[in-house]
Design an enzyme around this catalytic site. Structure first.
Site, short mmCIF file in Angstrom:
data_model
loop_
_atom_site.label_atom_id
_atom_site.label_comp_id
_atom_site.label_asym_id
_atom_site.label_seq_id
_atom_site.Cartn_x
_atom_site.Cartn_y
_atom_site.Cartn_z
N SER A 147 2.30 -4.75 -16.37
CA SER A 147 3.43 -3.89 -15.99
C SER A 147 4.68 -4.34 -16.72
CB SER A 147 3.64 -4.04 -14.48
OG SER A 147 4.89 -3.53 -14.06
N TYR A 160 5.23 -7.12 -6.14
CA TYR A 160 4.59 -6.50 -7.31
C TYR A 160 4.88 -7.31 -8.57
CZ TYR A 160 3.29 -2.56 -10.42
OH TYR A 160 2.71 -1.75 -11.37
P1 NAP Z 1 -2.20 5.12 -8.68
O1 NAP Z 1 -2.04 6.49 -9.21
O2 NAP Z 1 -1.59 4.77 -7.37
O3 NAP Z 1 -3.75 4.70 -8.69
C1 NAP Z 1 -4.11 3.42 -8.24
C2 NAP Z 1 -5.60 3.34 -8.12
O4 NAP Z 1 -5.96 2.05 -7.59
C3 NAP Z 1 -6.16 4.36 -7.16
O5 NAP Z 1 -7.33 4.92 -7.73
C4 NAP Z 1 -6.51 3.54 -5.92
O6 NAP Z 1 -7.60 4.07 -5.25
C5 NAP Z 1 -6.90 2.22 -6.55
N1 NAP Z 1 -6.84 1.10 -5.62
C6 NAP Z 1 -5.74 0.62 -4.97
N2 NAP Z 1 -6.08 -0.43 -4.20
C7 NAP Z 1 -7.42 -0.63 -4.38
C8 NAP Z 1 -8.34 -1.57 -3.88
N3 NAP Z 1 -7.98 -2.52 -3.01
N4 NAP Z 1 -9.63 -1.49 -4.28
C9 NAP Z 1 -10.03 -0.52 -5.13
N5 NAP Z 1 -9.19 0.40 -5.65
C10 NAP Z 1 -7.90 0.35 -5.27
O7 NAP Z 1 -1.60 4.10 -9.72
P2 NAP Z 1 -1.41 4.21 -11.30
O8 NAP Z 1 0.00 4.53 -11.54
O9 NAP Z 1 -2.49 5.00 -11.92
O10 NAP Z 1 -1.59 2.67 -11.62
C11 NAP Z 1 -2.79 2.07 -12.07
C12 NAP Z 1 -2.49 0.63 -12.44
O11 NAP Z 1 -1.47 0.60 -13.42
C13 NAP Z 1 -1.96 -0.21 -11.27
O12 NAP Z 1 -2.41 -1.52 -11.38
C14 NAP Z 1 -0.45 -0.14 -11.48
O13 NAP Z 1 0.21 -1.22 -10.87
C15 NAP Z 1 -0.38 -0.19 -12.97
N6 NAP Z 1 0.86 0.31 -13.55
C16 NAP Z 1 1.32 1.55 -13.26
C17 NAP Z 1 2.48 2.01 -13.90
C18 NAP Z 1 3.08 3.35 -13.65
O14 NAP Z 1 4.23 3.57 -14.07
N7 NAP Z 1 2.40 4.29 -13.01
C19 NAP Z 1 3.11 1.19 -14.81
C20 NAP Z 1 2.61 -0.07 -15.07
C21 NAP Z 1 1.47 -0.50 -14.43
P3 NAP Z 1 -7.57 4.46 -3.69
O15 NAP Z 1 -7.74 5.92 -3.71
O16 NAP Z 1 -8.74 3.73 -3.16
O17 NAP Z 1 -6.26 4.01 -3.10
C1 GCO Z 2 8.82 0.51 -9.92
C2 GCO Z 2 7.64 1.08 -10.62
C3 GCO Z 2 7.09 0.14 -11.65
C4 GCO Z 2 6.02 0.82 -12.45
C5 GCO Z 2 5.39 0.02 -13.53
C6 GCO Z 2 6.35 -0.37 -14.62
O1 GCO Z 2 9.00 0.76 -8.73
O2 GCO Z 2 9.64 -0.15 -10.58
O3 GCO Z 2 6.67 1.55 -9.76
O4 GCO Z 2 6.80 -1.09 -11.16
O5 GCO Z 2 5.03 1.37 -11.67
O6 GCO Z 2 4.60 -1.04 -13.09
O7 GCO Z 2 5.65 -0.91 -15.67
#
Ligand code: NAP
Ligand code: GCO
Length: 266
Positions: A147, A160
Site C-alpha cells: 500500500s 492498516y
Molecule cells: P476490497 O474491494 O475490499 O476487497 C478485499 C477482498 O479481501 C475481498 O474479496 C474480501 O472478501 C477479502 N478478504 C478480506 N478479509 C478476508 C479474510 N480474512 N479472508 C479472506 N478474504 C478476505 O479491497 P481492494 O481495494 O480490492 O483491496 C485488495 C487489497 O489491496 C487489500 O489488501 C488492500 O488493502 C490493498 N490495497 C487497496 C488499495 C485501494 O486503493 N483500493 C490500495 C492499496 C492496497 P470478503 O468478501 O470475504 O470480505
Molecule cells: C485510505 C485508503 C488507503 C488505500 C491504499 C493506498 O484510507 O487511506 O483506503 O489506505 O486503500 O492502501 O495505497
C-alpha cells in the site's frame, strides 16, 4: 529470447486470496490471460457464487473456495484442496485485506488486532502454507499487496499502516530466507484505486460535489486520477512470470506517481 514465453504463465497454478472482486479479481483475470489456472478464496458463499459467475462471464474457469486467511487450519485445507484440484500453487498473491478508518485514540485494541491479523498475519499464514510445495517444485512466486501506507501515514489508518509496513518487511524477509531456493517474493504497492474498499472516500457529497478526499487524492497524484484495478494487471503478470526471476524483495509501487511527488505548490 522469446518475450511472450518470458511473460507466459502457461502450466502454472495461481492462488489469489480475496480474489472475488476488486483488485484481486483484476489480478486474477490478468494471470488467467497469461495462461495460469486460477484459484481464489473468500469468506462467504454468496460472494463465492457471485464471483464464479463474474469469472465465467470473462471466460475464466476459476476455482473458488471459502477460507479465511487468518485461520491456519482453513488455509492448510485450502492449499491441499487446490493441489488436488489444480496442482500445487506456483504463484501466491496475498491480496485479501481490510481497512478500518478510526482515529488511533478511539480505536479499540480488538479493531487494531483484527486489521493486523488479516493484513499481515494472513499473508504470513498463506505464504507459510505454500512455501513447502514451492520448495519441492524448485520455484515459486509470492506477491504481497502492500500500500501507500507501507511508506506513508495519515490520520485514522494506524492499524492498516502498521500492517502494510510490516507486510513490506515480511516481503523482504521471505526473499531473504527463500531467495536461494528460487522463490521470488515481491510486493505491489497500489496507489489509490477505485474499489469497494475506497468507495467511502469517493462518495458524492449531499450537494453533488466530489468528496474532499477524492479531490485531495487527485491533486496528490501526478497522473491526476484514481487508479483502476486494471492498472495492476501488467505489474502482477510481470512479478508472477519468469520475466522477474532476478527481482526479489522489491516493492513495485503502482501509484500514478504519488510517492515521487511533493504536492502542488499553493
Ligand atoms: P476490497 O474491494 O475490499 O476487497 C478485499 C477482498 O479481501 C475481498 O474479496 C474480501 O472478501 C477479502 N478478504 C478480506 N478479509 C478476508 C479474510 N480474512 N479472508 C479472506 N478474504 C478476505 O479491497 P481492494 O481495494 O480490492 O483491496 C485488495 C487489497 O489491496 C487489500 O489488501 C488492500 O488493502 C490493498 N490495497 C487497496 C488499495 C485501494 O486503493 N483500493 C490500495 C492499496 C492496497 P470478503 O468478501 O470475504 O470480505
Ligand atoms: C485510505 C485508503 C488507503 C488505500 C491504499 C493506498 O484510507 O487511506 O483506503 O489506505 O486503500 O492502501 O495505497
Amino acid at each position: 529470447m522469446d518475450m511472450r514465453m518470458l511473460f507466459s504463465l502457461e502450466g502454472k497454478t495461481a492462488l489469489v486470496t480475496g480474489g472475488a472482486y476488486g483488485i484481486g479479481f483484476a489480478i486474477a483475470q490478468a494471470l488467467a490471460d497469461a495462461g495460469a489456472k486460477i484459484a481464489f478464496n473468500c469468506r462467504s458463499q454468496s460472494n463465492l457464487d457471485r464471483a464464479l459467475a463474474d469469472y465465467a462471464a470473462k471466460g475464466i474457469d476459476a476455482r473458488g473456495y471459502i477460507a479465511d486467511v487468518t485461520d491456519e487450519a482453513q488455509v492448510s485445507g485450502l492449499i491441499a484442496q487446490i493441489e488436488a484440484d489444480l496442482g500445487g500453487v506456483d504463484i501466491l498473491v496475498n491480496n485479501a485485506g481490510v481497512i478500518k478508518r478510526i482515529p488511533m485514540t478511539e480505536m479499540s485494541v480488538e479493531d487494531f488486532r483484527q486489521v493486523v491479523d488479516i493484513d499481515l498475519v494472513g499473508p504470513f499464514i498463506c505464504a507459510k502454507a505454500v512455501i513447502p510445495g514451492m520448495l519441492k517444485k524448485g520455484h515459486g512466486k509470492i506477491i504481497n499487496i502492500c500500500s501507500m501506507m507501507s511508506e506513508l501515514g495519515r490520520e485514522t489508518v494506524s492499524a492498516y499502516a502498521a500492517a502494510k509496513g510490516g507486510l513490506k518487511m515480511l516481503t523482504r524477509n521471505i526473499c531473504s530466507e527463500y531467495g536461494g531456493a528460487n522463490i521470488q517474493c515481491n510486493g505491489i504497492g497500489p496507489g489509490y484505486i477505485a474499489t469497494p474498499q475506497t468507495a467511502p472516500l469517493r462518495e458524492r457529497q449531499p450537494d453533488g460535489s466530489r468528496h474532499p478526499f477524492d479531490q485531495f487524492i487527485v491533486s496528490k497524484t501526478p497522473a491526476g486520477r484514481w487508479g483502476d484495478p486494471e492498472d495492476l494487471m501488467g505489474p502482477a503478470v510481470f512479478l508472477a512470470s519468469d520475466a522477474s526471476n532476478f527481482v526479489n524483495g522489491h516493492i513495485l509501487y503502482v501509484d500514478g506517481g504519488i510517492l515521487a511527488y511533493i504536492g502542488k505548490q499553493p
